[in-house]
Design an enzyme around this catalytic site. Structure first.
Site, PDB file in Angstrom:
ATOM      1  N   LEU A 157      50.072  48.548  40.952  1.00 64.06           N
ATOM      2  CA  LEU A 157      50.398  48.015  42.006  1.00 64.06           C
ATOM      3  C   LEU A 157      48.684  47.992  42.394  1.00 64.06           C
ATOM      4  O   LEU A 157      47.729  48.813  41.467  1.00 64.06           O
ATOM      5  CB  LEU A 157      50.167  48.832  43.361  1.00 64.06           C
ATOM      6  CG  LEU A 157      51.522  49.049  44.178  1.00 64.06           C
ATOM      7  CD1 LEU A 157      51.681  50.092  45.200  1.00 64.06           C
ATOM      8  CD2 LEU A 157      51.435  48.511  45.636  1.00 64.06           C
ATOM      9  N   ASP A 158      47.851  46.729  42.639  1.00 65.24           N
ATOM     10  CA  ASP A 158      46.237  46.703  42.924  1.00 65.24           C
ATOM     11  C   ASP A 158      45.648  48.212  43.434  1.00 65.24           C
ATOM     12  O   ASP A 158      46.158  48.406  44.632  1.00 65.24           O
ATOM     13  CB  ASP A 158      46.142  45.436  44.112  1.00 65.24           C
ATOM     14  CG  ASP A 158      46.202  44.216  42.624  1.00 65.24           C
ATOM     15  OD1 ASP A 158      46.208  44.305  41.662  1.00 65.24           O
ATOM     16  OD2 ASP A 158      46.828  43.041  44.437  1.00 65.24           O
ATOM     17  N   PRO A 159      44.284  48.252  43.540  1.00 62.48           N
ATOM     18  CA  PRO A 159      43.921  49.383  43.474  1.00 62.48           C
ATOM     19  C   PRO A 159      43.802  49.722  45.820  1.00 62.48           C
ATOM     20  O   PRO A 159      43.509  50.518  46.383  1.00 62.48           O
ATOM     21  CB  PRO A 159      42.204  49.554  43.551  1.00 62.48           C
ATOM     22  CG  PRO A 159      42.593  48.574  42.169  1.00 62.48           C
ATOM     23  CD  PRO A 159      43.511  47.808  42.419  1.00 62.48           C
ATOM     24  N   ARG A 176      49.345  38.389  47.625  1.00 65.51           N
ATOM     25  CA  ARG A 176      48.475  38.057  47.310  1.00 65.51           C
ATOM     26  C   ARG A 176      47.692  35.840  47.160  1.00 65.51           C
ATOM     27  O   ARG A 176      47.733  35.806  48.257  1.00 65.51           O
ATOM     28  CB  ARG A 176      47.335  38.468  46.509  1.00 65.51           C
ATOM     29  CG  ARG A 176      46.362  40.123  46.895  1.00 65.51           C
ATOM     30  CD  ARG A 176      45.676  39.906  45.222  1.00 65.51           C
ATOM     31  NE  ARG A 176      45.864  40.279  44.287  1.00 65.51           N
ATOM     32  CZ  ARG A 176      45.740  40.555  43.185  1.00 65.51           C
ATOM     33  NH1 ARG A 176      44.389  39.504  43.123  1.00 65.51           N
ATOM     34  NH2 ARG A 176      45.833  40.601  42.077  1.00 65.51           N
TER      35      ARG A 176
END
Length: 292
Positions: A37-39, A174
């Site tokens: 997971l992205d930050p 995204r």
């Protein structure tokens, strides 16, 4: 200790940060995670501890997200963490246009991952190459979107769309935000993201770090049993002698009705590991609990 933790990843943490924190809390070295997971994203991050790290590859790949997409804006990272490339008000957009455009993002679609992503090209991470200012042609991939559902729509100069997305592994939300903006001729970027399901785990049953720390302090913490998260795989139960041979790396002849990966048991409750059935032969793939 061995098993899984259904972790609710907090905002601002990398997946690696979460693994490091779990290592420290449990005082274990063998800790891994499934589905980075992205930050800036929150939500379900499956964590494996002990020998269960070897089972990560067998978890189901399906995922689900709740995302907020902001239209009229394009950024370098395809989310609000990046620099703005273009910004153009698009207050004329209406929900009917959004529904028509979003319908294009269902089924198997071709997707180009964000330039700031962990994908490797010639042995280097894309985000490292992007930070170095290198121009790289990002290879497209085929991903599968099972469903999209609009949850909310907020009109304005830079309208926002809340959407629920169920998809297969490897899908970048995204990129969906960016590409939806391209279809609408407005630009688009991801404003917020929560993963609600991943690899058989769901957000409702997840633990925050605070939950985990409390359970450890009062002595109630128990990792999720390894085979409990592998229920998507069929199972076979071996008699004791065959189970011993299988655990020693020997192949076992079985009825050839099934094929592919299976959970292997010695009794109905004693999970031994993962095998692969090929033409009626059970081949050891990962022996989790050997028999002495």
């Amino acid at each position: 200790m061995q098993g899984f933790i259904n972790l609710n990843k907090p905002f601002g943490w990398t997946s690696h940060d979460c693994v490091a924190r779990v290592r420290k809390l449990l005082k274990l070295k063998r800790v891994g995670h499934a589905g980075t997971l992205d930050p800036a994203a929150t939500g379900v991050l499956p964590i494996a501890v002990g020998k269960a790290t070897r089972l990560l590859q067998y978890l189901p790949s399906d995922k689900a997200y709740k995302a907020t997409i902001r239209l009229g804006v394009r950024t370098t990272t395809d989310d609000l963490q990046g620099e703005i490339i273009t910004s153009q008000p698009c207050g004329e957009l209406d929900l009917a246009q959004i529904k028509t455009a979003l319908a294009k993002f269902t089924g198997k679609i071709e997707q180009i991952p964000p330039i700031y992503s962990a994908i490797q090209v010639e042995g280097k991470r894309l985000y490292d190459l992007a930070r170095q200012g290198e121009t790289v042609e990002v290879p497209s991939r085929i991903v599968e979107i099972y469903s999209t559902e609009i949850l909310d729509w907020r009109a304005g100069e830079f309208p926002e769309l809340d959407v629920e997305i169920a998809c297969g592994g490897g899908t970048y939300i995204r990129a969906i935000a960016r590409d939806l903006g391209t279809v609408l001729n407005t630009g688009g970027t991801l404003a917020a993201l929560t993963r609600t399901q991943s690899s058989g785990f769901n957000l409702a049953a997840s633990l925050t770090f605070s939950d985990l720390e409390t359970q450890l302090q009062v002595g109630t913490f128990q990792p999720i049993s390894p085979d409990a998260v592998l229920q998507h795989l069929p199972s076979v139960t071996l008699p004791n002698i065959s189970a011993q041979k299988w655990c020693q790396g020997q192949r076992i002849s079985l009825n050839p009705e099934m094929a592919g990966n299976v959970r292997v048991y010695e009794t109905e409750t004693r999970f031994l590991g993962i095998g692969e059935l090929q033409a009626g032969v059970l081949i050891p793939q990962m022996v989790f609990e050997p028999i002495a």
